[in-house]
Enzyme design. Structure first.
Site, PDB file in Angstrom:
ATOM      1  N   GLN A 252       0.767  -1.377   0.084  1.00 36.00           N
ATOM      2  CA  GLN A 252       0.199  -0.032   0.101  1.00 36.00           C
ATOM      3  C   GLN A 252       0.938   1.171   0.133  1.00 36.00           C
ATOM      4  OE1 GLN A 252      -2.116  -1.650   3.397  1.00 36.00           O
ATOM      5  NE2 GLN A 252      -4.047  -1.129   2.601  1.00 36.00           N
ATOM      6  N   ASP A 284     -11.038   7.170   4.245  1.00 35.20           N
ATOM      7  CA  ASP A 284     -10.160   6.013   5.050  1.00 35.20           C
ATOM      8  C   ASP A 284      -8.887   6.578   5.564  1.00 35.20           C
ATOM      9  OD1 ASP A 284      -9.771   3.031   5.715  1.00 35.20           O
ATOM     10  OD2 ASP A 284      -7.910   3.447   4.429  1.00 35.20           O
ATOM     11  N   GLU A 326     -12.487   8.380   9.024  1.00 34.60           N
ATOM     12  CA  GLU A 326     -12.202   7.219   9.772  1.00 34.60           C
ATOM     13  C   GLU A 326     -10.574   7.568  10.218  1.00 34.60           C
ATOM     14  OE1 GLU A 326     -10.137   3.175  10.212  1.00 34.60           O
ATOM     15  OE2 GLU A 326      -9.443   4.543   8.886  1.00 34.60           O
ATOM     16  N   HIS A 395     -14.814  -3.828  11.330  1.00 33.72           N
ATOM     17  CA  HIS A 395     -13.919  -4.863  10.417  1.00 33.72           C
ATOM     18  C   HIS A 395     -12.487  -4.973  10.999  1.00 33.72           C
ATOM     19  CE1 HIS A 395     -13.204  -1.303   8.811  1.00 33.72           C
ATOM     20  NE2 HIS A 395     -11.997  -1.693   8.113  1.00 33.72           N
TER      21      HIS A 395
HETATM   22  C1  GLC Z   1      -8.467   1.602   7.485  1.00 33.94           C
HETATM   23  C2  GLC Z   1      -9.200   0.334   7.665  1.00 33.94           C
HETATM   24  C3  GLC Z   1      -8.304  -0.759   7.809  1.00 33.94           C
HETATM   25  C4  GLC Z   1      -7.018  -0.709   6.630  1.00 33.94           C
HETATM   26  C5  GLC Z   1      -6.460   0.537   6.820  1.00 33.94           C
HETATM   27  C6  GLC Z   1      -5.653   0.682   5.747  1.00 33.94           C
HETATM   28  O1  GLC Z   1      -8.001   1.695   9.055  1.00 33.94           O
HETATM   29  O2  GLC Z   1     -10.344   0.287   8.074  1.00 33.94           O
HETATM   30  O3  GLC Z   1      -9.034  -1.984   7.528  1.00 33.94           O
HETATM   31  O4  GLC Z   1      -6.287  -1.813   7.140  1.00 33.94           O
HETATM   32  O5  GLC Z   1      -7.568   1.710   6.713  1.00 33.94           O
HETATM   33  O6  GLC Z   1      -6.120   0.930   4.583  1.00 33.94           O
END
Ligand code: GLC
Length: 654
Positions: A252, A284, A326, A395
């Site tokens: 990522q 996110d 988030e 999740h």
């Molecule tokens: C957020 C998501 C999580 C993911 C992270 C990286 O925290 O909720 O599941 O691993 O972002 O994208």
């Protein structure tokens, strides 16, 4: 505010807009642009004003907003206007959400559509479809490593099907929430591929470095998100022969928002999904949007400015669309994602209430509400036109993000208390029935988080295995108690799919090499629909939980005191096992609901006369809105059975 520089720039930009854009009916667009332009210009200038190409970038930004406006369909434009007129619509208590994985819930988008009646039967009217955009076939962090931001992963469906679903949901008055993963892309995204091939333009979309000098400087102060599986914050890319910033997993790649092209691309993507019918966009990992050497590179001021800019721009094109932040960070930081130094929310209207979530779990483990009370008291009031997303499980793992000072104030040592909580939920603690697992253990700092399904964490799995009816009852009551807390606190409750029927841990992820290393998959289930059918059968665990939640939702919807206008007063009761607060109807005097929750395994009592003396509640005949019954009282003591909650009113007819 009228400001000459930005207005003459706006005039230039409008002159330069492509003729086919100018030809359209842009009346609403122009008014909104005019109203927001000074803010947009100021923020964009603050972030990117030092660049020679500032004016071209500004033109490009306006073009993106205008083009997406011309693509917005009339249904959505109508909703925009309706929501502008009723701009506090989402503070209403009628909203109840559920987050779900499309494939885990019902196989694919068509499956989700065919299960809308199930969701509606429960009373849920906001659905967060977890990420389902194109992502690598192997490891993709549950869809959070996106390789194409503009299409649906073929394993779950097509864009056409999503639009269809969105339309159907609109007809049924169910809100659609979609993710936009703004902080990073998959290393298989076209931008990353081009960066790998050596295109400088796309290397500038990320943080790419020739050697370890700068990465090492960053590492000195940056914490690790996945210390066990993806230690460090940089990954060496063999093809590029360079280091790239990868705060989450090594695949990522973090986007570089100091480049305005990145901001504009991501805004375009947000508006694209708004135009597919998203009512709410979940942004996110927003705490990570700005990186600065010498800091944790979390919650930086510029991250907030970027969000404000995203909000201002999105209000021009799609003002009916809300943002969820988030940001799973420290309590005092989370609240800033509504907008710093503002009166009404100007970043994200909604934020995950990670603090409350973690505190509820702390109360489960300690069987008391001391830290819960203390921490909620320490939280500042949030802004107007802003609301929490209150949840018990999601999740992700449960992070123990409490404030150390609060932990100390209630008499625990922060380090050993967190350790106790991890031990408790992973079943390492003697008397604990919980079946969670530690997640993200960091040997260097001693930190750990917790994975596990709600039902397994409150002991339902252990109780069912040992056929212990009393323990089953207790777990069911705890599941209902926790949900009653998110339904009544103030904000939008967000259920997590499967919890409504007591779904247990699912360990099949261990057989999948792309998931085995990440135990968050133990609580990302595949719904067993034959088990869901048991909700129809009286006395089953499924029926007791599902019907309990259904009733709670119905009561919530008809209780105006549960709308979210900062209308909550916390009551410090002398009994440490109880969490007590009053919600008052913001639209009608003396219409209060007294919420009482007992986290203990024994009955506890609340001294009512204390409350009455403080003028909080006029105690006539108390009635529990949830059960419809009057609770037991002994003299002035309200009796609260083990793991029970009350939503009490003193009004005879509601
Ligand atoms: C957020 C998501 C999580 C993911 C992270 C990286 O925290 O909720 O599941 O691993 O972002 O994208």
């Amino acid at each position: 505010m009228y400001e000459q520089v930005s207005h003459s720039l706006l005039n230039d930009i409008l002159d330069e807009l492509k003729p086919d854009i100018r030809k359209r009916d842009l009346r609403h667009f122009y008014t909104r642009l005019g109203a927001n332009f000074y803010a947009i210009y100021s923020l964009f200038h603050h972030l990117y004003g030092q660049r020679d190409d500032f004016k071209q970038q500004m033109l490009r930004l306006v073009e993106v907003m205008a083009v997406q406006y011309t693509k917005r369909n009339t249904d959505l434009k109508r909703l925009d206007v309706e929501r502008e007129n009723d701009h506090e619509w989402f503070l209403n208590q009628q909203w109840v959400g559920m987050a779900l994985y499309t494939d885990g819930f019902a196989g694919n988008l068509k499956g989700v559509q065919s299960h809308l009646p199930y969701i509606q039967e429960l009373g849920v009217n906001m659905m967060h479809l977890m990420p389902m955009l194109e992502c690598p076939a192997g490891a993709s962090d549950g869809g959070y490593a996106v390789s194409n931001f503009r299409d649906i992963d073929e394993r779950v469906g097509t864009l056409e099907e999503l639009r269809d679903l969105a339309k159907d949901m609109r007809r049924r008055n169910i809100l659609l929430t979609l993710d936009v993963v703004v902080n990073h892309t998959s290393d298989e995204h076209a931008w990353a591929q081009k960066a790998r091939e050596g295109e400088k333009k796309f290397q500038d979309y990320y943080y790419v470095f020739d050697n370890r000098d700068i990465p090492d400087m960053f590492e000195e102060t940056m914490p690790e998100v996945f210390p066990e599986t993806s230690p460090g914050n940089f990954t060496f890319d063999e093809t590029m022969n360079k280091w790239v910033m990868t705060v989450f997993n090594s695949y990522q790649w973090d986007l570089n928002y100091s480049n305005p092209a990145v901001f504009i691309e991501m805004l375009d993507i947000i508006l694209f999904w708004a135009n597919q019918g998203a009512d709410i966009v979940r942004l996110d990992a927003v705490a990570f949007l700005w990186k600065k050497i010498g800091t944790t590179s979390q919650n930086e001021r510029e991250a907030h400015l970027i969000l404000q800019l995203m909000k201002d721009c999105s209000q021009v094109t799609a003002p009916g669309v809300l943002f969820i932040a988030e940001a799973i960070v420290a309590p005092v930081e989370i609240i800033k994602y509504f907008g710093e130094d503002a009166v009404i929310a100007k970043e994200c209207e909604i934020a995950y209430n990670a603090t409350y979530m973690a505190l509820l779990w702390e109360a489960v483990a300690t069987k008391n509400a001391k830290l819960l009370n203390q921490s909620i008291l320490s939280l500042p009031n949030k802004l107007d036109r802003a609301t929490w997303l209150n949840y018990v499980r999601c999740h992700d793992d449960i992070g123990l993000g409490f404030d150390d000072a609060d932990i100390a104030k209630v008499g625990y040592d922060p380090y050993s208390h967190r350790r106790f909580l991890v031990d408790y939920f992973t079943g390492a603690y003697d008397t604990s029935p919980a079946r969670g697992q530690p997640f993200g253990r960091n040997e260097k700092t001693g930190d750990a988080r917790i994975s596990g399904a709600l039902a397994s964490l409150v002991g339902l799995e252990a109780a069912l295995e040992s056929n212990d009816h009393e323990a089953v009852d207790q777990s069911v009551n705890q599941i209902l108690l926790l949900h009653s807390m998110i339904m009544s606190f103030g904000g939008i409750p967000l259920l997590y799919y499967g919890d409504e029927i007591g779904t247990l841990n699912d360990c099949t992820f261990l057989q999948d090499e792309n998931k085995a290393h990440d135990n968050r998959w133990m609580h990302r289930p595949k719904i067993d629909w034959s088990k869901a059918e048991l909700r129809q059968q009286h006395g089953t665990v499924e029926q007791r939980i599902y019907d309990g939640l259904k009733k709670m939702i119905a009561v919530r919807k008809s209780t105006p005191a549960f709308a979210d206008y900062n209308n909550r007063t916390l009551i410090e009761s002398e009994n440490p096992h109880l969490f007590v607060f009053i919600r008052n109807n913001p639209f009608m005097q003396n219409d209060n609901v007294l919420v009482v929750a007992n986290f203990d395994s024994f009955p506890q009592s609340l001294t009512l006369s204390d409350l009455a003396n403080r003028g909080h509640f006029a105690f006539g005949q108390l009635r529990d809105l949830y059960s419809g019954e009057s609770p037991q009282q002994f003299n002035d003591q309200l009796v609260v059975p083990a793991y029970r909650f009350y939503w009490l009113t003193d009004r005879t007819a509601y």
